[in-house]
Motif scaffolding. Structure first.
Motif, PDB file in Angstrom:
ATOM      1  N   THR A  18     137.870  62.750  78.388  1.00  0.00           N
ATOM      2  CA  THR A  18     139.212  62.344  78.000  1.00  0.00           C
ATOM      3  C   THR A  18     139.588  62.871  76.613  1.00  0.00           C
ATOM      4  N   VAL A  19     138.707  62.667  75.649  1.00  0.00           N
ATOM      5  CA  VAL A  19     139.004  63.044  74.274  1.00  0.00           C
ATOM      6  C   VAL A  19     138.812  64.542  74.067  1.00  0.00           C
ATOM      7  N   GLY A  20     137.759  65.092  74.620  1.00  0.00           N
ATOM      8  CA  GLY A  20     137.504  66.522  74.485  1.00  0.00           C
ATOM      9  C   GLY A  20     136.912  66.878  73.134  1.00  0.00           C
TER      10      GLY A  20
ATOM     11  N   SER B 232     138.553  68.580  70.764  1.00  0.00           N
ATOM     12  CA  SER B 232     139.563  68.738  69.727  1.00  0.00           C
ATOM     13  C   SER B 232     139.741  67.489  68.866  1.00  0.00           C
ATOM     14  N   ALA B 233     139.250  66.355  69.307  1.00  0.00           N
ATOM     15  CA  ALA B 233     139.429  65.112  68.548  1.00  0.00           C
ATOM     16  C   ALA B 233     138.516  65.115  67.324  1.00  0.00           C
ATOM     17  N   PRO B 234     138.963  64.456  66.257  1.00  0.00           N
ATOM     18  CA  PRO B 234     138.110  64.359  65.066  1.00  0.00           C
ATOM     19  C   PRO B 234     136.820  63.582  65.353  1.00  0.00           C
ATOM     20  N   GLN B 235     135.818  63.849  64.548  1.00  0.00           N
ATOM     21  CA  GLN B 235     134.502  63.244  64.743  1.00  0.00           C
ATOM     22  C   GLN B 235     134.555  61.717  64.631  1.00  0.00           C
ATOM     23  N   TYR B 236     135.369  61.198  63.705  1.00  0.00           N
ATOM     24  CA  TYR B 236     135.412  59.748  63.516  1.00  0.00           C
ATOM     25  C   TYR B 236     135.993  59.036  64.735  1.00  0.00           C
ATOM     26  N   VAL B 237     136.888  59.690  65.471  1.00  0.00           N
ATOM     27  CA  VAL B 237     137.450  59.092  66.686  1.00  0.00           C
ATOM     28  C   VAL B 237     136.369  58.986  67.760  1.00  0.00           C
ATOM     29  N   LYS B 238     135.603  60.047  67.926  1.00  0.00           N
ATOM     30  CA  LYS B 238     134.520  60.026  68.915  1.00  0.00           C
ATOM     31  C   LYS B 238     133.477  58.984  68.549  1.00  0.00           C
ATOM     32  N   LEU B 239     133.155  58.900  67.266  1.00  0.00           N
ATOM     33  CA  LEU B 239     132.167  57.923  66.820  1.00  0.00           C
ATOM     34  C   LEU B 239     132.667  56.500  67.041  1.00  0.00           C
ATOM     35  N   ARG B 240     133.927  56.252  66.767  1.00  0.00           N
ATOM     36  CA  ARG B 240     134.499  54.922  66.962  1.00  0.00           C
ATOM     37  C   ARG B 240     134.497  54.541  68.442  1.00  0.00           C
ATOM     38  N   LEU B 241     134.873  55.486  69.309  1.00  0.00           N
ATOM     39  CA  LEU B 241     134.861  55.213  70.745  1.00  0.00           C
ATOM     40  C   LEU B 241     133.446  54.946  71.245  1.00  0.00           C
ATOM     41  N   PHE B 242     132.478  55.714  70.748  1.00  0.00           N
ATOM     42  CA  PHE B 242     131.090  55.515  71.165  1.00  0.00           C
ATOM     43  C   PHE B 242     130.578  54.146  70.730  1.00  0.00           C
ATOM     44  N   THR B 243     130.827  53.794  69.456  1.00  0.00           N
ATOM     45  CA  THR B 243     130.317  52.499  68.975  1.00  0.00           C
ATOM     46  C   THR B 243     131.049  51.319  69.595  1.00  0.00           C
ATOM     47  N   THR B 244     132.276  51.536  70.038  1.00  0.00           N
ATOM     48  CA  THR B 244     133.048  50.450  70.642  1.00  0.00           C
ATOM     49  C   THR B 244     132.744  50.265  72.122  1.00  0.00           C
ATOM     50  N   LEU B 245     132.557  51.358  72.846  1.00  0.00           N
ATOM     51  CA  LEU B 245     132.435  51.269  74.299  1.00  0.00           C
ATOM     52  C   LEU B 245     131.004  51.441  74.824  1.00  0.00           C
ATOM     53  N   VAL B 246     130.213  52.295  74.215  1.00  0.00           N
ATOM     54  CA  VAL B 246     128.896  52.622  74.776  1.00  0.00           C
ATOM     55  C   VAL B 246     127.785  51.772  74.170  1.00  0.00           C
ATOM     56  N   ARG B 247     127.758  51.641  72.856  1.00  0.00           N
ATOM     57  CA  ARG B 247     126.671  50.897  72.214  1.00  0.00           C
ATOM     58  C   ARG B 247     126.525  49.458  72.675  1.00  0.00           C
ATOM     59  N   PRO B 248     127.612  48.715  72.883  1.00  0.00           N
ATOM     60  CA  PRO B 248     127.433  47.339  73.368  1.00  0.00           C
ATOM     61  C   PRO B 248     126.738  47.263  74.727  1.00  0.00           C
ATOM     62  N   MET B 249     126.947  48.267  75.570  1.00  0.00           N
ATOM     63  CA  MET B 249     126.246  48.283  76.855  1.00  0.00           C
ATOM     64  C   MET B 249     124.743  48.421  76.659  1.00  0.00           C
ATOM     65  N   LEU B 250     124.359  49.259  75.710  1.00  0.00           N
ATOM     66  CA  LEU B 250     122.935  49.498  75.474  1.00  0.00           C
ATOM     67  C   LEU B 250     122.268  48.350  74.718  1.00  0.00           C
ATOM     68  N   GLU B 251     123.041  47.598  73.948  1.00  0.00           N
ATOM     69  CA  GLU B 251     122.466  46.530  73.136  1.00  0.00           C
ATOM     70  C   GLU B 251     122.595  45.148  73.759  1.00  0.00           C
ATOM     71  N   ASN B 252     123.258  45.023  74.895  1.00  0.00           N
ATOM     72  CA  ASN B 252     123.474  43.732  75.526  1.00  0.00           C
ATOM     73  C   ASN B 252     122.144  43.125  75.984  1.00  0.00           C
ATOM     74  N   CYS B 253     121.842  41.929  75.533  1.00  0.00           N
ATOM     75  CA  CYS B 253     120.609  41.193  75.874  1.00  0.00           C
ATOM     76  C   CYS B 253     119.348  41.971  75.520  1.00  0.00           C
ATOM     77  N   SER B 254     119.406  42.789  74.500  1.00  0.00           N
ATOM     78  CA  SER B 254     118.237  43.601  74.156  1.00  0.00           C
ATOM     79  C   SER B 254     117.063  42.754  73.658  1.00  0.00           C
ATOM     80  N   GLN B 255     117.322  41.529  73.227  1.00  0.00           N
ATOM     81  CA  GLN B 255     116.222  40.657  72.807  1.00  0.00           C
ATOM     82  C   GLN B 255     115.378  40.241  74.000  1.00  0.00           C
ATOM     83  N   VAL B 256     115.994  40.153  75.168  1.00  0.00           N
ATOM     84  CA  VAL B 256     115.278  39.742  76.372  1.00  0.00           C
ATOM     85  C   VAL B 256     114.451  40.892  76.929  1.00  0.00           C
TER      86      VAL B 256
END
Length: 89
Positions: free
Chosen positions: A48-50, A52-76
């Motif tokens: 979607t972003v491709g 051409s988007a600035p690096q901070y936009v990609k980083l923000r999208l990654f930390t907002t959408l992808v990281r929570p999936m990987l960190e959900n219930c990680s203590q268990v």
């Protein structure tokens, strides 16, 4: 096994509170599932972003959408095998 006259079926994987584990109480199936799901979302962002988007936009999208999936219930399901750790990274 029987419980109150009912035969209990044998299962290979079981999901409880959103965490998947197998008959050996290993969380490898859960780790594979969340990594597959996170990769899917990451590729949607990338498509979607491709480039051409600035690096901070990609980083923000990654930390907002992808990281929570990987960190959900990680203590268990805290990965203890090297192969699981490398798979998540």
């Amino acid at each position: 096994y029987h419980l109150d006259g009912n035969v209990l079926e044998r299962v290979c994987e079981f999901r409880d509170l959103g965490v998947v584990f197998n008959k050996n109480l290993s969380f490898t199936p859960h780790i594979e599932y969340i990594v597959l799901k996170a990769n899917h979302v990451f590729y949607i962002i990338k498509r979607t972003v491709g480039y051409s988007a600035p690096q901070y936009v990609k980083l923000r999208l990654f930390t907002t959408l992808v990281r929570p999936m990987l960190e959900n219930c990680s203590q268990v399901w805290s990965p203890s095998f090297k192969k699981d750790i490398y798979f998540i990274e």
